[in-house]
Structures are given as structure tokens and as C-alpha cells.
Enzyme design. Structure first.
Site, PDB file in Angstrom:
ATOM      1  N   THR A 235      -2.029  35.443 -28.053  1.00 22.19           N
ATOM      2  CA  THR A 235      -3.487  35.509 -27.871  1.00 22.19           C
ATOM      3  C   THR A 235      -3.947  36.963 -27.972  1.00 22.19           C
ATOM      4  O   THR A 235      -5.050  37.292 -27.553  1.00 22.19           O
ATOM      5  CB  THR A 235      -3.906  34.964 -26.485  1.00 22.19           C
ATOM      6  OG1 THR A 235      -3.169  35.684 -25.473  1.00 22.19           O
ATOM      7  CG2 THR A 235      -3.652  33.486 -26.345  1.00 22.19           C
ATOM      8  N   ARG A 237      -3.182  39.981 -30.864  1.00 23.20           N
ATOM      9  CA  ARG A 237      -3.677  40.270 -32.210  1.00 23.20           C
ATOM     10  C   ARG A 237      -2.667  39.724 -33.203  1.00 23.20           C
ATOM     11  O   ARG A 237      -1.451  39.870 -33.023  1.00 23.20           O
ATOM     12  CB  ARG A 237      -3.842  41.777 -32.429  1.00 23.20           C
ATOM     13  CG  ARG A 237      -5.091  42.382 -31.796  1.00 23.20           C
ATOM     14  CD  ARG A 237      -6.381  41.890 -32.461  1.00 23.20           C
ATOM     15  NE  ARG A 237      -7.565  42.514 -31.906  1.00 23.20           N
ATOM     16  CZ  ARG A 237      -8.279  42.042 -30.878  1.00 23.20           C
ATOM     17  NH1 ARG A 237      -7.940  40.896 -30.290  1.00 23.20           N
ATOM     18  NH2 ARG A 237      -9.352  42.679 -30.460  1.00 23.20           N
ATOM     19  N   GLU A 266      -8.118  36.821 -40.533  1.00 24.17           N
ATOM     20  CA  GLU A 266      -9.008  35.864 -39.859  1.00 24.17           C
ATOM     21  C   GLU A 266     -10.332  35.786 -40.607  1.00 24.17           C
ATOM     22  O   GLU A 266     -10.857  36.821 -40.987  1.00 24.17           O
ATOM     23  CB  GLU A 266      -9.240  36.310 -38.406  1.00 24.17           C
ATOM     24  CG  GLU A 266      -7.953  36.290 -37.604  1.00 24.17           C
ATOM     25  CD  GLU A 266      -8.120  36.658 -36.125  1.00 24.17           C
ATOM     26  OE1 GLU A 266      -9.254  36.957 -35.701  1.00 24.17           O
ATOM     27  OE2 GLU A 266      -7.121  36.652 -35.412  1.00 24.17           O
ATOM     28  N   HIS A 287      -9.187  32.104 -32.702  1.00 18.51           N
ATOM     29  CA  HIS A 287      -9.471  33.335 -31.931  1.00 18.51           C
ATOM     30  C   HIS A 287     -10.560  33.095 -30.876  1.00 18.51           C
ATOM     31  O   HIS A 287     -11.643  33.680 -30.931  1.00 18.51           O
ATOM     32  CB  HIS A 287      -9.873  34.477 -32.878  1.00 18.51           C
ATOM     33  CG  HIS A 287      -9.671  35.840 -32.258  1.00 18.51           C
ATOM     34  ND1 HIS A 287      -9.344  36.960 -32.977  1.00 18.51           N
ATOM     35  CD2 HIS A 287      -9.767  36.266 -30.971  1.00 18.51           C
ATOM     36  CE1 HIS A 287      -9.242  38.016 -32.173  1.00 18.51           C
ATOM     37  NE2 HIS A 287      -9.494  37.605 -30.946  1.00 18.51           N
TER      38      HIS A 287
HETATM   39  C1  GLV Z   1     -10.852  39.792 -28.359  1.00 17.80           C
HETATM   40  O1  GLV Z   1      -9.946  39.502 -29.052  1.00 17.80           O
HETATM   41  C2  GLV Z   1     -10.991  41.057 -27.699  1.00 17.80           C
HETATM   42  O2  GLV Z   1     -10.242  42.003 -28.009  1.00 17.80           O
HETATM   43  O3  GLV Z   1     -11.886  41.172 -26.852  1.00 17.80           O
END
Ligand code: GLV
Length: 321
Positions: A235, A237, A266, A287
Site C-alpha cells: 500500500t 508505492r 497508475e 490506489h
Molecule cells: C498516498 O498515496 C499518499 O502518499 O498520501
């Protein structure tokens, strides 16, 4: 009005109200990100910009932006921004830490549970008419409670994932540059080498930022060091994981499954090898780590606060540089 700002996407009204109290807003109304030449043109006439992680902000883009004083990112990660290039030009950079920590940790846990217990697969197969009877073997997964969780990057979000893991009686291992006394004292988390973490974890969850050191930190070599029953959760990158090699590792059964919210490109192209992996081995999300109404509003408000401070020459509440 004295100040003018470019905002690269529609935001919750609360945030727009904060900005419009001090600046004229040039708002990009498109659903897709503004093209690079549009951003360049807009910031040439702006004191500040509020951007998203989908906007690439670098030196050449800012070359014509002589008025620009601040780039305010509505995200905690800011790998899309060339921060040294901003610093060189006297442009302040802000981000939105803290407010999305718990929401993102919730989603990491949702992926842990969804992959382990085949939640998405079972839902899809029920709808496809495959539920013929209660079966001793069908849709059996792996237990989350009591399993070992390896956290790569124990910052704010990693800590919250560890806290959730304690409620599931999980053993928590972690890899981080420095020891995290809080997590060690609060949840008995144990700092280990990457080799140990890979070898012992049932779930490996990534929570490090994307930097030159973490790009492709995970690839074939790391997957081979994991248990064949292990599940990878990302979750953080996308480019932290070599996506082609992950697809191959899942296809070959080198690891059991993956829960993926972030991708190397993405939106992920629909013909990407990762989307060819059978659904019993992967759960994919677009995402949405921080995507609760409350959290997205708080992020936008924080980003608006950074923006209005920056254009007025005040210190940013949440500075990056
Ligand atoms: C989302 O991916 C963030 O970095 O806030």
C-alpha cells in the site's frame, strides 16, 4: 485578489474555502490530471500550486514559474516532486502527513484479510454460481490471527499496521533503518534483518517511501527468500516492487498471493501481467489507501493550509524542504 494559485483537481469544498479566502483559484476541472504543458502554463502565472501524486513536478516544469513560492502536495508521499529542484528555486514544498495514517493502515489490513481469506475470490465465485454446497475444502485460506507479519519500513503507517496486528495476536517483525522503541515496547515488535524478515513472515507489508534505495527493493530474489505460503501487501508505492517479477512469482507459486493497492504505472494498464495472475492469488485495488471521505477532506484541508501559508511567505504547517 493579491494572490493566484493553481489547483490541479477538484477538492472538498472545505479546502477550497480556505484557499479562496486569500487567493484567486485557477481550478483544473478535468477528472484526468492536467497535461504537463498546461501545468507549466498555469504555474507561470501563479504564486502557488496544490498538486496530487499524479502530477510530476520538476525543474524544467518550473523554469517559467517566477512567481511560484509553494508546491503543496495533497498526499504524504511526494516522490512525484523533485524536492531539490524546488529548494534550488526557493519554492517551498508541503505534504499531508499524519491525517491518513490510520486510514491507510486500515486498508493494508483489509488487504491482509482479503488475500488470506479469499474474500474477493469467494464473492466473485458466489456471483458466478459456484456455491453449490458448504464444502470442507472450497475457499479455504490461511489464518491471519497468530501469523507472523513482517513490516518493511516502520514509520507512522507501519506502526499503525503493527498496532492492528496486535489485536490479531500476530507476531510482528520489522526492518527499518532505526529501531522503533514504541513498537517494540507497545507490541513486542522485533527488529530483524531483511533476510530474517523474508524467511519468517507469513505476510510482508511494505510501508517505506519510494526513494532511489527502495526502488525495486522487492523482486525475484526477495520472493525466493519468502515462504511459498507468504503473502505480499503493498500500500506504499508501486515501484518499490518489480511488478513483472511479482507477476511471475505469483504465476510460478514462488509466493502464495499479493494484495496490491499501488502500481509501477497508475492507472495499471489492463493488459499488465499482474492482472493476468488468477484472482485466487491477487487482490488489486486502485490506489485507495487514504480513500475515506473524512481522511480525504482532512488531507485537502492540510494541503490548503500549506498552500495559503506558502503564498503569504509564512512557514508551512507541514513542510518537506
Ligand atoms: C498516498 O498515496 C499518499 O502518499 O498520501
Amino acid at each position: 485578489m493579491q494572490y493566484r494559485v493553481f489547483v490541479s483537481r477538484r477538492l472538498p469544498q472545505e479546502a477550497l474555502d480556505i484557499i479562496s479566502a486569500v487567493a484567486e483559484i485557477d481550478l483544473w476541472e478535468g477528472d484526468a490530471p492536467p497535461p504537463r504543458d498546461v501545468i507549466a502554463e498555469k504555474i507561470a502565472a501563479a504564486d502557488g500550486m496544490l498538486c496530487l501524486l499524479t502530477d510530476r513536478i520538476d525543474g524544467p516544469l518550473m523554469d517559467g514559474a517566477s512567481r511560484l513560492k509553494v508546491v503543496s502536495q495533497m498526499a504524504v508521499g511526494y516522490d512525484n516532486i523533485d524536492v531539490p529542484a524546488c529548494t534550488q528555486r526557493g519554492v517551498k514544498v508541503g505534504n499531508t502527513p499524519g491525517v491518513l495514517t490510520e486510514t491507510t493502515a486500515d486498508l493494508a489490513f483489509a488487504l491482509i484479510l482479503a488475500t488470506a481469506r479469499r474474500v474477493v475470490q469467494a464473492d466473485n465465485e458466489l456471483r458466478g454460481g459456484e456455491w453449490k454446497t458448504w464444502s470442507p475444502l472450497q475457499w479455504t485460506g490461511t489464518d491471519v490471527h497468530g501469523a507472523t507479519l513482517g513490516i518493511v519500513g516502520l514509520g507512522r503507517i507501519g506502526y499503525e499496521v503493527a498496532r492492528r496486528a496486535r489485536g490479531f495476536d500476530m507476531k510482528v517483525l520489522y526492518c527499518n533503518r532505526s529501531a522503533h522503541e514504541g513498537a517494540e515496547n507497545d507490541f513486542g515488535a522485533v527488529k530483524v534483518s531483511m533476510e530474517e524478515l523474508l524467511a519468517q513472515s507469513d505476510f510482508v507489508s511494505l510501508h517505506c517511501p519510494l526513494t532511489t534505495e527502495t526502488r525495486h527493493l522487492f523482486g525475484t530474489e526477495q520472493f525466493k527468500q519468502m515462504k511459498p505460503s507468504a503473502i505480499l501487501i503493498n500500500t506504499a508505492r508501486g515501484p518499490i516492487v518489480n511488478q513483472i517479477e511479482l507477476a511471475q512469482a505469483l504465476q510460478d507459486g514462488v509466493i502464495a498471493a499479493a494484495g496490491i493497492d499501488v502500481f509501477e504505472a497508475e492507472p495499471v494498464p489492463l493488459n499488465d501481467p499482474l492482472l493476468q495472475v488468477p484472482a485466487d492469488r491477487i487482490v488489486v485495488l486502485p490506489h485507495i489507501g487514504s480513500a475515506s471521505v473524512k481522511t480525504r477532506t482532512r488531507m485537502a484541508v492540510l494541503a490548503a493550509g500549506n498552500l495559503v501559508a506558502g503564498i503569504q511567505g509564512l512557514p508551512l504547517p507541514h513542510p518537506v524542504n
